[in-house]
Write an enzyme that holds these catalytic residues in place. Structure first.
Site, PDB file in Angstrom:
ATOM      1  N   TYR A 180       0.834  -1.209   0.000  1.00 31.32           N
ATOM      2  CA  TYR A 180       0.000   0.000   0.000  1.00 31.32           C
ATOM      3  C   TYR A 180       0.871   1.263   0.000  1.00 31.32           C
ATOM      4  O   TYR A 180       0.703   2.152  -0.829  1.00 31.32           O
ATOM      5  CB  TYR A 180      -0.903  -0.030   1.236  1.00 31.32           C
ATOM      6  CG  TYR A 180      -1.889   1.105   1.296  1.00 31.32           C
ATOM      7  CD1 TYR A 180      -3.076   1.049   0.586  1.00 31.32           C
ATOM      8  CD2 TYR A 180      -1.632   2.234   2.061  1.00 31.32           C
ATOM      9  CE1 TYR A 180      -3.988   2.092   0.628  1.00 31.32           C
ATOM     10  CE2 TYR A 180      -2.541   3.283   2.107  1.00 31.32           C
ATOM     11  CZ  TYR A 180      -3.713   3.207   1.399  1.00 31.32           C
ATOM     12  OH  TYR A 180      -4.617   4.246   1.442  1.00 31.32           O
TER      13      TYR A 180
HETATM   14  N1  LIG Z   1      -9.620   5.564   4.471  1.00 27.67           N
HETATM   15  C1  LIG Z   1      -8.376   5.922   4.713  1.00 27.67           C
HETATM   16  O1  LIG Z   1      -7.910   5.911   5.872  1.00 27.67           O
HETATM   17  C2  LIG Z   1      -7.488   6.387   3.581  1.00 27.67           C
HETATM   18  C3  LIG Z   1      -6.303   7.062   3.899  1.00 27.67           C
HETATM   19  C4  LIG Z   1      -5.474   7.471   2.874  1.00 27.67           C
HETATM   20  C5  LIG Z   1      -5.817   7.222   1.559  1.00 27.67           C
HETATM   21  N2  LIG Z   1      -6.973   6.564   1.277  1.00 27.67           N
HETATM   22  C6  LIG Z   1      -7.263   6.295  -0.131  1.00 27.67           C
HETATM   23  O2  LIG Z   1      -8.492   6.865  -0.495  1.00 27.67           O
HETATM   24  C7  LIG Z   1      -9.033   6.157  -1.618  1.00 27.67           C
HETATM   25  C8  LIG Z   1     -10.483   5.839  -1.347  1.00 27.67           C
HETATM   26  O3  LIG Z   1     -10.539   4.930  -0.262  1.00 27.67           O
HETATM   27  P1  LIG Z   1     -11.722   4.905   0.802  1.00 27.67           P
HETATM   28  O4  LIG Z   1     -11.148   5.315   2.094  1.00 27.67           O
HETATM   29  O5  LIG Z   1     -12.910   5.603   0.275  1.00 27.67           O
HETATM   30  O6  LIG Z   1     -11.945   3.317   0.880  1.00 27.67           O
HETATM   31  P2  LIG Z   1     -13.192   2.430   0.416  1.00 27.67           P
HETATM   32  O7  LIG Z   1     -12.756   1.034   0.600  1.00 27.67           O
HETATM   33  O8  LIG Z   1     -14.417   2.914   1.093  1.00 27.67           O
HETATM   34  O9  LIG Z   1     -13.317   2.777  -1.141  1.00 27.67           O
HETATM   35  C9  LIG Z   1     -12.482   2.261  -2.146  1.00 27.67           C
HETATM   36  C10 LIG Z   1     -13.348   2.049  -3.370  1.00 27.67           C
HETATM   37  O10 LIG Z   1     -12.498   1.643  -4.468  1.00 27.67           O
HETATM   38  C11 LIG Z   1     -13.222   0.659  -5.188  1.00 27.67           C
HETATM   39  N3  LIG Z   1     -12.305  -0.186  -5.956  1.00 27.67           N
HETATM   40  C12 LIG Z   1     -11.411  -1.082  -5.477  1.00 27.67           C
HETATM   41  N4  LIG Z   1     -10.793  -1.705  -6.480  1.00 27.67           N
HETATM   42  C13 LIG Z   1     -11.303  -1.192  -7.632  1.00 27.67           C
HETATM   43  C14 LIG Z   1     -11.070  -1.450  -8.999  1.00 27.67           C
HETATM   44  N5  LIG Z   1     -10.174  -2.374  -9.399  1.00 27.67           N
HETATM   45  N6  LIG Z   1     -11.752  -0.745  -9.918  1.00 27.67           N
HETATM   46  C15 LIG Z   1     -12.667   0.184  -9.532  1.00 27.67           C
HETATM   47  N7  LIG Z   1     -12.939   0.471  -8.240  1.00 27.67           N
HETATM   48  C16 LIG Z   1     -12.266  -0.222  -7.305  1.00 27.67           C
HETATM   49  C17 LIG Z   1     -13.931  -0.156  -4.111  1.00 27.67           C
HETATM   50  O11 LIG Z   1     -14.984  -0.924  -4.653  1.00 27.67           O
HETATM   51  C18 LIG Z   1     -14.383   0.935  -3.162  1.00 27.67           C
HETATM   52  O12 LIG Z   1     -15.678   1.395  -3.465  1.00 27.67           O
HETATM   53  C19 LIG Z   1      -8.149   4.919  -1.792  1.00 27.67           C
HETATM   54  O13 LIG Z   1      -7.229   5.153  -2.841  1.00 27.67           O
HETATM   55  C20 LIG Z   1      -7.430   4.828  -0.479  1.00 27.67           C
HETATM   56  O14 LIG Z   1      -6.190   4.173  -0.606  1.00 27.67           O
HETATM   57  C21 LIG Z   1      -7.822   6.145   2.254  1.00 27.67           C
END
Ligand SMILES: NC(=O)c1ccc[n+]([C@@H]2O[C@H](COP(=O)([O-])OP(=O)(O)OC[C@H]3O[C@@H](n4cnc5c(N)ncnc54)[C@H](O)[C@@H]3O)[C@@H](O)[C@H]2O)c1
Length: 283
Positions: free
Chosen positions: A156
């Site tokens: 990640y």
């Molecule tokens: N939540 C946190 O703490 C956090 C912190 C830093 C960065 N992020 C980043 O923010 C972004 C959004 O994450 P989130 O927190 O909303 O998590 P989440 O799990 O709620 O959402 C991620 C979404 O991506 C979709 N997804 C996964 N693989 C996919 C694919 N191959 N094609 C299309 N869609 C796909 C999933 O179905 C899901 O709806 C991510 O890139 C995550 O790494 C999250």
């Protein structure tokens, strides 16, 4: 600085039904943007579309790791709305439970890199001509893990460090076009992807508590990210960091990295937790 109005702009969001994606979709609709929502599951997309208003939203199930599918999404967006102005390459996954390099299963580890890094690249590649044509904006979702040690989360963190560099390089390459790119750095956000570190896995939760103190370890609501993203898009910013407590750490990242890497070298409790996690997850 000229404000980039989002009213009437066509904004494509990947990972649109996830915590951050859906919160951003709601905020962006509130600003008058038309939306192209992309995620894996069509019924989840349809439910979100009903919420947002079907005449201004196109929802397409697609996998960001497929360049062919992302090209098809771009074509459908242009067919429906005539243009794409903004791309928010946001879909992402993390290993759950967390694993070390030694205990990681090869395909799960590489899938994280495939979605988080190559998925961003393929999303951007499929849409970039449109964004340049419209002098728009590309926002890629990295993480504070772009500059925090990725212990037990290295696929990640590696992907996010790479996404950061991708976004920075892209911004510089777009400087002569009138289009812009930027990088989003969320800290911990209360969404499914953070599940393991917040109760989903006992050892990982203990590790997260030990490594992320005070406000750095307190997950924020996705809507806070959505507000920052909306404001960041309206300035087509180079960096969007939320919560802001991470800003000084981001600026002082060299010193922070040296100090935390040295702490991880010495901290025997953290080392014992790593050993325990390895015992739990070894295949
Ligand atoms: N939540 C946190 O703490 C956090 C912190 C830093 C960065 N992020 C980043 O923010 C972004 C959004 O994450 P989130 O927190 O909303 O998590 P989440 O799990 O709620 O959402 C991620 C979404 O991506 C979709 N997804 C996964 N693989 C996919 C694919 N191959 N094609 C299309 N869609 C796909 C999933 O179905 C899901 O709806 C991510 O890139 C995550 O790494 C999250």
């Amino acid at each position: 600085m000229n404000r980039y109005s989002l009213r009437g702009k066509v904004v494509l969001i990947t990972g649109a039904t996830g915590g951050i994606g859906a919160a951003c979709a709601r905020r962006l609709r509130g600003r008058g943007a038309r939306l192209v929502l992309v995620d894996l599951n069509q019924s989840a997309l349809d439910a979100l579309t009903v919420d947002l208003g079907t005449d201004t939203v196109l929802a397409v199930a697609a996998d960001v790791t497929s360049l062919e599918q992302m090209r098809s999404v771009a074509l459908q967006a242009v067919h429906r709305f005539g243009r794409i102005d903004v791309v928010f390459a946001n879909a992402g996954i993390a290993a759950d439970p967390p694993v070390t390099v030694a205990t990681a299963d090869v395909s799960t580890y590489e899938k994280v890199l495939e979605v988080n890094l190559l998925g961003v690249w393929r999303t951007v590649k499929a849409c970039l001509d449109e964004v340049i044509r419209n002098q728009g904006y590309i926002l890629v979702t990295a993480s504070t893990y772009a500059f925090v040690n990725g212990v037990v989360n290295s696929a990640y963190a590696t992907s996010k460090a790479a996404v950061e560099m991708f976004g920075r390089s892209l911004r510089a390459e777009l400087a002569h076009t009138g289009a812009r790119a930027g990088v989003l750095y969320p800290g911990w956000v209360a969404t499914p992807i953070a599940h393991a570190a917040y109760g989903g896995n006992r050892t990982a939760t203990t590790m997260a508590k030990r490594a992320f103190k005070g406000p750095l370890g307190k997950p924020i609501e996705p809507d806070r990210i959505a507000r920052a993203v909306t404001a960041g898009m309206e300035r087509r910013g180079a960096r969007i960091v939320e919560p802001r407590v991470w800003v000084p750490i981001s600026l002082m990242r060299g010193v922070f990295a040296t100090a935390t890497d040295a702490w991880l070298d010495r901290d025997t409790t953290f080392a014992a937790l790593t050993r325990r996690l390895e015992a739990e997850t070894r295949r």
